[in-house]
Design a protein around this motif. Sequence first.
Motif, short mmCIF file in Angstrom:
data_model
loop_
_atom_site.label_atom_id
_atom_site.label_comp_id
_atom_site.label_asym_id
_atom_site.label_seq_id
_atom_site.Cartn_x
_atom_site.Cartn_y
_atom_site.Cartn_z
N ALA A 31 50.53 34.76 41.42
CA ALA A 31 49.20 34.42 41.95
C ALA A 31 48.75 35.45 42.98
O ALA A 31 47.56 35.81 43.02
N VAL A 32 49.68 35.93 43.81
CA VAL A 32 49.33 36.95 44.81
C VAL A 32 48.86 38.23 44.12
O VAL A 32 47.92 38.89 44.59
N VAL A 33 49.51 38.59 43.01
CA VAL A 33 49.07 39.77 42.25
C VAL A 33 47.63 39.59 41.79
O VAL A 33 46.80 40.51 41.92
N ALA A 34 47.32 38.41 41.25
CA ALA A 34 45.94 38.15 40.81
C ALA A 34 44.98 38.18 41.99
O ALA A 34 43.88 38.76 41.90
N ASP A 35 45.38 37.57 43.12
CA ASP A 35 44.54 37.61 44.32
C ASP A 35 44.24 39.05 44.72
O ASP A 35 43.08 39.41 45.01
N ALA A 36 45.28 39.88 44.76
CA ALA A 36 45.12 41.26 45.21
C ALA A 36 44.23 42.05 44.26
O ALA A 36 43.39 42.86 44.70
N LEU A 37 44.37 41.84 42.96
CA LEU A 37 43.54 42.55 41.99
C LEU A 37 42.07 42.15 42.12
O LEU A 37 41.17 42.99 42.04
N PHE A 38 41.82 40.87 42.31
CA PHE A 38 40.44 40.43 42.53
C PHE A 38 39.87 41.07 43.79
O PHE A 38 38.69 41.44 43.84
N LEU A 39 40.69 41.19 44.82
CA LEU A 39 40.22 41.74 46.09
C LEU A 39 40.03 43.24 46.05
O LEU A 39 39.05 43.78 46.59
N LEU A 40 40.96 43.96 45.39
CA LEU A 40 41.02 45.41 45.53
C LEU A 40 40.48 46.18 44.34
O LEU A 40 40.16 47.37 44.48
N THR A 87 42.55 32.31 49.09
CA THR A 87 43.64 31.87 48.20
C THR A 87 44.87 32.74 48.41
O THR A 87 46.00 32.24 48.41
N GLY A 88 44.67 34.06 48.60
CA GLY A 88 45.81 34.95 48.81
C GLY A 88 46.54 34.62 50.10
O GLY A 88 47.79 34.66 50.14
N ALA A 89 45.80 34.29 51.16
CA ALA A 89 46.45 33.93 52.42
C ALA A 89 47.30 32.68 52.25
O ALA A 89 48.43 32.60 52.78
N ALA A 90 46.79 31.70 51.51
CA ALA A 90 47.57 30.49 51.26
C ALA A 90 48.84 30.81 50.47
O ALA A 90 49.93 30.28 50.77
N HIS A 91 48.72 31.68 49.48
CA HIS A 91 49.88 32.00 48.64
C HIS A 91 50.93 32.81 49.40
O HIS A 91 52.13 32.56 49.27
N VAL A 92 50.49 33.77 50.20
CA VAL A 92 51.44 34.56 50.98
C VAL A 92 52.16 33.68 52.00
O VAL A 92 53.38 33.79 52.20
N THR A 93 51.41 32.78 52.64
CA THR A 93 52.02 31.86 53.60
C THR A 93 53.06 30.98 52.93
O THR A 93 54.14 30.72 53.48
N GLN A 102 35.18 40.99 31.09
CA GLN A 102 36.47 40.91 30.39
C GLN A 102 37.63 40.97 31.37
O GLN A 102 38.61 40.22 31.25
N LEU A 103 37.55 41.86 32.34
CA LEU A 103 38.61 41.96 33.35
C LEU A 103 38.66 40.71 34.21
O LEU A 103 39.75 40.21 34.52
N ALA A 104 37.50 40.19 34.57
CA ALA A 104 37.46 38.98 35.39
C ALA A 104 38.10 37.81 34.64
O ALA A 104 38.86 37.02 35.24
N LEU A 105 37.83 37.69 33.35
CA LEU A 105 38.42 36.59 32.57
C LEU A 105 39.93 36.77 32.43
O LEU A 105 40.68 35.79 32.51
N LEU A 106 40.38 38.01 32.23
CA LEU A 106 41.83 38.26 32.14
C LEU A 106 42.53 37.89 33.44
O LEU A 106 43.58 37.22 33.44
N LEU A 107 41.95 38.30 34.57
CA LEU A 107 42.57 37.98 35.86
C LEU A 107 42.50 36.48 36.15
O LEU A 107 43.42 35.92 36.75
N SER A 108 41.42 35.83 35.70
CA SER A 108 41.33 34.38 35.93
C SER A 108 42.40 33.64 35.14
O SER A 108 42.94 32.63 35.62
N ALA A 109 42.74 34.15 33.95
CA ALA A 109 43.81 33.52 33.17
C ALA A 109 45.16 33.68 33.87
O ALA A 109 45.96 32.74 33.92
N LEU A 110 45.42 34.88 34.40
CA LEU A 110 46.66 35.10 35.16
C LEU A 110 46.70 34.20 36.38
O LEU A 110 47.73 33.56 36.67
N PHE A 111 45.59 34.12 37.10
CA PHE A 111 45.51 33.28 38.28
C PHE A 111 45.77 31.82 37.93
O PHE A 111 46.58 31.14 38.56
#
Length: 419
Positions: A273-282, A360-366, A289-298
Amino acid sequence: MVKSLLPLTALLLGSAFLLFAGGVNSLILPIRGEAEGFSAAALGLLGTGWAVGYVIGCLRTPAMVARVGHIRAFGAMCAIAAIAVLLSLLMMTPWVWIPVRAASGFCFAGAAMIVESWLNERSDAASRGRVFGIYTMVNLAATTAGQMVLTLGDASGFFFFVLAAMVYCLALLPTAVSATSTPRPLTRVSLDLPQLWRNSPIAVFAVLMVGISNAAFGTLAAVYAARIGMELEAIALFASLPILAGAASQIPVGIASDRFDRRKVLLAITAAAVVADALFLLAGVTQPQLALLLSALFGAAVFSMYPVIAAHANDHAEPGSFIQVSGGLLLVFGIGSIIGPAAAGFAMSALGAAALFAVTGAAHVTLILFGLLRLWIAPPVAAADKIAFQAKPLARASTPETAALAAAPSEVSPPSADS
């Protein structure tokens, strides 16, 4: 045989109507609110309002049903839910929508608990697991269908508001056709945080973090998708695909959590989930298509976390306390669901659409940091002491009565006892 199955089919259909209407309502509000110029902070507070109503509904519905009966309480819940949807159409301002959304959360929790109590009444020891599995699949399909139906029309009109209200009214069918006697009293679950914490600190902390992240995404995913330029069809997919991915991923995640330390499995999927968070952010996501792929991973990560957490908590629980532990975790999840949408909404208003994934990333890292601490402090549960992993419906669509429906007969506590 057919006659005996008809009431159960009607109850499952009633549950499907509830989840379908809830899916329509949960997606049309952020999409229409975004089109009407509502701020992300205001749209986030819609999710907070819903979660407040949901928690109150889980706590207060048993007393209401005990006072006025299942049929009257169920009718009132469906009627108020339908009125709330129509009121949202008539008065398009966030200061009306937020309390109305809280009323929707209360009514959804109450109506779902009543349907589930009827299903419990119609399920014997031999069929309970099968009924719960069918119930889970029906709810998943209905929620997804409710969100995807928005691709068939124009979100700027009144159609989807009226459709959601009509389907909430159709959910009255179970009480109209069911020939069963009045079900047993609803499961009462009080929130005993010290006891939950003594049972499993990581389960309590993790479910709070998951409540924050999942509710933030569930409330504001459509707003994020709209703000990066996605069309309505893609927005509906962006909201629905993570749910389907999460349901599918529960199978391999469940196998892994039965074989290995559940805490390590939880940390592994949280890392995904952190990987997905980071990709959405960075990554500066702009392509659908990329947004849907990342949403599926998330979704595959975040929507498979709750069953692992619940299984780990019940590994540590005393015999006969399944419902109490599972119900308590749902209420902690509800508290996280109050925090997450508000925090993400204000972050998006201040920092832009991608700030959703900073929250969401802050929650997952914590969660990962606390999980590593618990791995260092506490030994793993012995394999012989583990319960079997059980796939679960979305936590935000579950109630303490869902836990009772999922429980083995030996785990069902006397319904009159508070826990």
